[in-house]
Design an enzyme around this catalytic site. Structure first.
Site, PDB file in Angstrom:
ATOM      1  N   CYS A   1      51.892  58.709  60.865  1.00 50.30           N
ATOM      2  CA  CYS A   1      51.307  57.658  60.004  1.00 50.30           C
ATOM      3  C   CYS A   1      50.094  58.152  59.203  1.00 50.30           C
ATOM      4  CB  CYS A   1      50.904  56.455  60.845  1.00 50.30           C
ATOM      5  SG  CYS A   1      50.097  56.866  62.393  1.00 50.30           S
TER       6      CYS A   1
ATOM      7  N   HIS B   1      45.294  52.071  59.156  1.00 47.49           N
ATOM      8  CA  HIS B   1      44.468  53.263  59.337  1.00 47.49           C
ATOM      9  C   HIS B   1      43.678  53.508  58.047  1.00 47.49           C
ATOM     10  CE1 HIS B   1      46.591  53.932  62.965  1.00 47.49           C
ATOM     11  NE2 HIS B   1      47.185  55.090  62.727  1.00 47.49           N
TER      12      HIS B   1
HETATM   13  P1  NAP Z   1      56.245  50.873  72.053  1.00 46.65           P
HETATM   14  O1  NAP Z   1      55.768  49.577  71.512  1.00 46.65           O
HETATM   15  O2  NAP Z   1      55.807  51.302  73.399  1.00 46.65           O
HETATM   16  O3  NAP Z   1      57.896  50.822  72.044  1.00 46.65           O
HETATM   17  C1  NAP Z   1      58.687  51.841  72.565  1.00 46.65           C
HETATM   18  C2  NAP Z   1      60.170  51.541  72.295  1.00 46.65           C
HETATM   19  O4  NAP Z   1      60.958  52.640  72.739  1.00 46.65           O
HETATM   20  C3  NAP Z   1      60.687  50.310  73.040  1.00 46.65           C
HETATM   21  O5  NAP Z   1      61.666  49.656  72.270  1.00 46.65           O
HETATM   22  C4  NAP Z   1      61.335  50.953  74.273  1.00 46.65           C
HETATM   23  O6  NAP Z   1      62.329  50.160  74.843  1.00 46.65           O
HETATM   24  C5  NAP Z   1      61.950  52.167  73.642  1.00 46.65           C
HETATM   25  N1  NAP Z   1      62.252  53.197  74.625  1.00 46.65           N
HETATM   26  C6  NAP Z   1      61.377  53.888  75.387  1.00 46.65           C
HETATM   27  N2  NAP Z   1      62.043  54.753  76.196  1.00 46.65           N
HETATM   28  C7  NAP Z   1      63.355  54.586  75.919  1.00 46.65           C
HETATM   29  C8  NAP Z   1      64.548  55.182  76.424  1.00 46.65           C
HETATM   30  N3  NAP Z   1      64.532  56.121  77.371  1.00 46.65           N
HETATM   31  N4  NAP Z   1      65.720  54.770  75.904  1.00 46.65           N
HETATM   32  C9  NAP Z   1      65.768  53.826  74.957  1.00 46.65           C
HETATM   33  N5  NAP Z   1      64.677  53.209  74.445  1.00 46.65           N
HETATM   34  C10 NAP Z   1      63.489  53.601  74.927  1.00 46.65           C
HETATM   35  O7  NAP Z   1      55.914  52.065  71.096  1.00 46.65           O
HETATM   36  P2  NAP Z   1      55.783  52.087  69.497  1.00 46.65           P
HETATM   37  O8  NAP Z   1      54.374  51.944  69.107  1.00 46.65           O
HETATM   38  O9  NAP Z   1      56.799  51.153  68.921  1.00 46.65           O
HETATM   39  O10 NAP Z   1      56.168  53.609  69.204  1.00 46.65           O
HETATM   40  C11 NAP Z   1      57.449  54.120  69.479  1.00 46.65           C
HETATM   41  C12 NAP Z   1      57.522  55.551  68.993  1.00 46.65           C
HETATM   42  O11 NAP Z   1      57.460  55.563  67.572  1.00 46.65           O
HETATM   43  C13 NAP Z   1      56.363  56.451  69.451  1.00 46.65           C
HETATM   44  O12 NAP Z   1      56.606  56.997  70.716  1.00 46.65           O
HETATM   45  C14 NAP Z   1      56.323  57.478  68.368  1.00 46.65           C
HETATM   46  O13 NAP Z   1      57.214  58.516  68.648  1.00 46.65           O
HETATM   47  C15 NAP Z   1      56.768  56.702  67.150  1.00 46.65           C
HETATM   48  N6  NAP Z   1      55.600  56.300  66.332  1.00 46.65           N
HETATM   49  C16 NAP Z   1      55.454  56.884  65.163  1.00 46.65           C
HETATM   50  C17 NAP Z   1      54.387  56.574  64.359  1.00 46.65           C
HETATM   51  C18 NAP Z   1      54.196  57.305  63.102  1.00 46.65           C
HETATM   52  O14 NAP Z   1      53.114  57.798  62.930  1.00 46.65           O
HETATM   53  N7  NAP Z   1      55.181  57.394  62.240  1.00 46.65           N
HETATM   54  C19 NAP Z   1      53.455  55.633  64.744  1.00 46.65           C
HETATM   55  C20 NAP Z   1      53.624  55.007  65.968  1.00 46.65           C
HETATM   56  C21 NAP Z   1      54.715  55.363  66.748  1.00 46.65           C
HETATM   57  P3  NAP Z   1      62.009  49.142  76.070  1.00 46.65           P
HETATM   58  O15 NAP Z   1      61.325  47.937  75.440  1.00 46.65           O
HETATM   59  O16 NAP Z   1      63.349  48.820  76.595  1.00 46.65           O
HETATM   60  O17 NAP Z   1      61.117  49.863  77.014  1.00 46.65           O
HETATM   61  O1  3JN Z   2      47.986  57.129  67.320  1.00 44.07           O
HETATM   62  C1  3JN Z   2      48.377  56.856  66.185  1.00 44.07           C
HETATM   63  O2  3JN Z   2      47.700  56.178  65.400  1.00 44.07           O
HETATM   64  C2  3JN Z   2      49.695  57.364  65.729  1.00 44.07           C
HETATM   65  C3  3JN Z   2      50.543  57.776  66.869  1.00 44.07           C
HETATM   66  C4  3JN Z   2      51.718  58.321  66.709  1.00 44.07           C
HETATM   67  C5  3JN Z   2      52.509  58.769  67.840  1.00 44.07           C
HETATM   68  C6  3JN Z   2      52.320  58.213  69.083  1.00 44.07           C
HETATM   69  C7  3JN Z   2      53.053  58.672  70.181  1.00 44.07           C
HETATM   70  C8  3JN Z   2      53.956  59.692  70.035  1.00 44.07           C
HETATM   71  C9  3JN Z   2      53.452  59.791  67.678  1.00 44.07           C
HETATM   72  C10 3JN Z   2      53.714  60.342  66.312  1.00 44.07           C
HETATM   73  O3  3JN Z   2      54.362  59.636  65.541  1.00 44.07           O
HETATM   74  O4  3JN Z   2      53.296  61.453  65.979  1.00 44.07           O
HETATM   75  C11 3JN Z   2      54.147  60.264  68.782  1.00 44.07           C
HETATM   76  C12 3JN Z   2      55.112  61.383  68.664  1.00 44.07           C
HETATM   77  O5  3JN Z   2      56.276  61.103  68.412  1.00 44.07           O
HETATM   78  O6  3JN Z   2      54.725  62.539  68.871  1.00 44.07           O
END
Ligand code: NAP
Ligand code: 3JN
Length: 338
Positions: free
Chosen positions: A129, A243
């Site tokens: 992000c 952010h």
């Molecule tokens: P979150 O609110 O904790 O949600 C996690 C999601 O992943 C839930 O739907 C969870 O399902 C699912 N999940 C976890 N383990 C799983 C598994 N083994 N099999 C299937 N589904 C699974 O987290 P979030 O903030 O949405 O973030 C999720 C991910 O997106 C992060 O880990 C990161 O990699 C990515 N992310 C990217 C950015 C970016 O900068 N582009 C920003 C934030 C996050 P359940 O509800 O069933 O547990």
């Molecule tokens: O902390 C933030 O503001 C962004 C977090 C992103 C994030 C959180 C958990 C795992 C990431 C990411 O998108 O880089 C990951 C990950 O997939 O490594």
């Protein structure tokens, strides 16, 4: 118009919820949706365009018959499942860091490098992000004046750390308001309410955190220029959503603030909010739930030649995650790739 079969993996999460809203809000041409998550969510339903959709368990067959899957279920889940989806012909747009630096996977911000989307690269990575909103602002300036160096400090909201990050700030702010004992943090290493934490993710041996190194490495890949040097300091702040970044750049060619403002105001995805005589500049409260990248405080650096500094704010869950992913899907449609 052709319609597509879309899967959302991690649909019950903070980012997944925003992906569903973006598919609805931007009227992505959906023929059918599947919502996938872990066994914890099986039995739950989520709404899509007023209809209840049952959440299904993510399995290796999840991509069969699907056109595109938006993944936001963490890096390990992406590593484990994205290849099976791609093998079954489904394009994967992955929000985790699992595939970002893989040479076989495009890392895409549609305003910057849409040319990297091609038919035979089925796993596409969505950048971090903090990187996304920065490169949206850097691109028009780089095209005109060639950026040599970037020094950036981020002010990252708690929603970047998922539902547990939001819960920490909520619980701590509530306890403070009621004069109660501060609850122990569950997500962050310290209290985040009324505090700043200059650590996002773990430290690398070079003293930078993994989040900071993502900004360095991802920027070079997206901009297609290995010579752009980026030094980042990433800080968690007690803000729920959006952010903010203080960005300093050094360019090869002179770039006046007036020219920079002209370039930024006509760039795709950017809204220039810059009138200091009226105290107009972007802030997270105004950028929350909004789809643009907002830029303000554009000024020449008084300490060096060819230095320029500015302030960038964007919703980390939208342009920083869900919106960028849906825009990639829209670009796959526009290019006739799906
Ligand atoms: P979150 O609110 O904790 O949600 C996690 C999601 O992943 C839930 O739907 C969870 O399902 C699912 N999940 C976890 N383990 C799983 C598994 N083994 N099999 C299937 N589904 C699974 O987290 P979030 O903030 O949405 O973030 C999720 C991910 O997106 C992060 O880990 C990161 O990699 C990515 N992310 C990217 C950015 C970016 O900068 N582009 C920003 C934030 C996050 P359940 O509800 O069933 O547990
Ligand atoms: O902390 C933030 O503001 C962004 C977090 C992103 C994030 C959180 C958990 C795992 C990431 C990411 O998108 O880089 C990951 C990950 O997939 O490594």
């Amino acid at each position: 118009m052709k319609k597509y079969k879309v899967a959302v993996v991690g649909a019950t999460g903070v980012v997944g919820n925003e992906m569903i809203k973006m598919l609805e809000n931007r009227n992505f041409p959906v023929e059918s949706v599947r919502f996938l998550a872990s066994e914890r969510s099986v039995g739950k339903t989520l709404k899509f365009k007023g209809q209840d959709i049952a959440v299904e368990l993510l399995t290796h067959d999840g991509g069969k018959g699907m056109d595109v899957a938006l993944f936001s279920a963490g890096g390990q889940t992406s590593k484990d499942f994205a290849p099976s989806f791609a093998k079954d012909g489904c394009f994967v747009i992955d929000n985790s860091s699992a595939w970002r630096m893989d040479d076989n996977c495009p890392l895409v911000v549609p305003e910057v490098n849409p040319q990297d989307l091609v038919k035979d690269k089925k796993i596409i990575a969505n950048p971090n992000c903090s990187t996304i909103q920065m490169v949206v602002a850097l691109k028009p300036l780089h095209d005109y004046a060639k950026i040599k160096r970037v020094i950036v400090s981020t002010y990252q909201s708690v929603s970047g750390a998922g539902s547990k990050g939001i819960a920490d700030l909520e619980a701590q702010a509530k306890a403070y308001g009621k004069g109660e004992k501060m609850p122990e943090p569950k997500k962050f290493p310290y209290q985040i309410a009324f505090n700043l934490i200059p650590q996002i993710d773990v430290f690398d041996p070079n003293g930078y955190t993994k989040e900071e190194m993502k900004m360095t490495n991802e920027t070079m890949k997206i901009m297609g220029d290995k010579n752009i040097a980026v030094s980042a300091t990433c800080v968690r702040v007690p803000v729920f959503r959006a952010h903010s970044e203080s960005v300093w750049i050094e360019t090869e060619k002179p770039l006046s603030p007036e020219k920079a403002k002209e370039l930024l105001s006509s760039a795709k995805g950017i809204e220039l909010m810059d009138d200091v005589s009226k105290s107009i500049y972007p802030m997270p409260i105004q950028a929350s739930d909004m789809q643009k990248t907002y830029v303000g405080r554009v000024r020449a650096d008084i300490s060096c030649k060819n230095g320029l500094t500015f302030w960038v704010v964007s919703d980390n869950l939208l342009k920083g995650a869900a919106l960028n992913a849906v825009e990639i899907a829209e670009m796959l449609v526009a290019k006739g790739i799906i």
